[in-house]
Scaffold this motif. Sequence first.
Motif, short mmCIF file in Angstrom:
data_model
loop_
_atom_site.label_atom_id
_atom_site.label_comp_id
_atom_site.label_asym_id
_atom_site.label_seq_id
_atom_site.Cartn_x
_atom_site.Cartn_y
_atom_site.Cartn_z
N UNK A 1 39.75 19.80 -44.81
CA UNK A 1 39.11 19.07 -45.90
C UNK A 1 38.09 19.94 -46.60
N UNK A 2 38.00 19.77 -47.90
CA UNK A 2 36.93 20.37 -48.70
C UNK A 2 35.83 19.33 -48.84
N UNK A 3 34.62 19.78 -49.10
CA UNK A 3 33.51 18.84 -49.25
C UNK A 3 32.43 19.44 -50.13
N UNK A 4 31.65 18.56 -50.72
CA UNK A 4 30.51 18.97 -51.53
C UNK A 4 29.47 17.86 -51.43
N UNK A 5 28.22 18.25 -51.32
CA UNK A 5 27.13 17.29 -51.10
C UNK A 5 26.09 17.41 -52.20
#
Length: 90
Positions: free
Chosen positions: A69-73
């Motif tokens: 999974x890719x993620x960004x916060x």
Amino acid sequence: MTRETSVLEETAAPTDRPVETLDVADLGPPEPLRQTLELLADLPDETVLVQHNDRAPQFLFPKLEDRGYAHDTVETEDGVVTAIWDGADD
């Protein structure tokens, strides 16, 4: 424009996919991590999960990366929002 759409535009997450929201801000560890991973396992690959939390989910990030999974916060005035999506196309 919905809250999730405006937050997604601040991240690298795709904005043309269905969105599922999970609010774990009031939960103590390890529930945010557990609930997020369980929900991701049940979601279609094209869905972006938007997790609302009271802090950055640091222990979640390596588990997401291990699962592809890719993620960004982003930090908001209400807490921390993490967008999670299938990273196969990234």
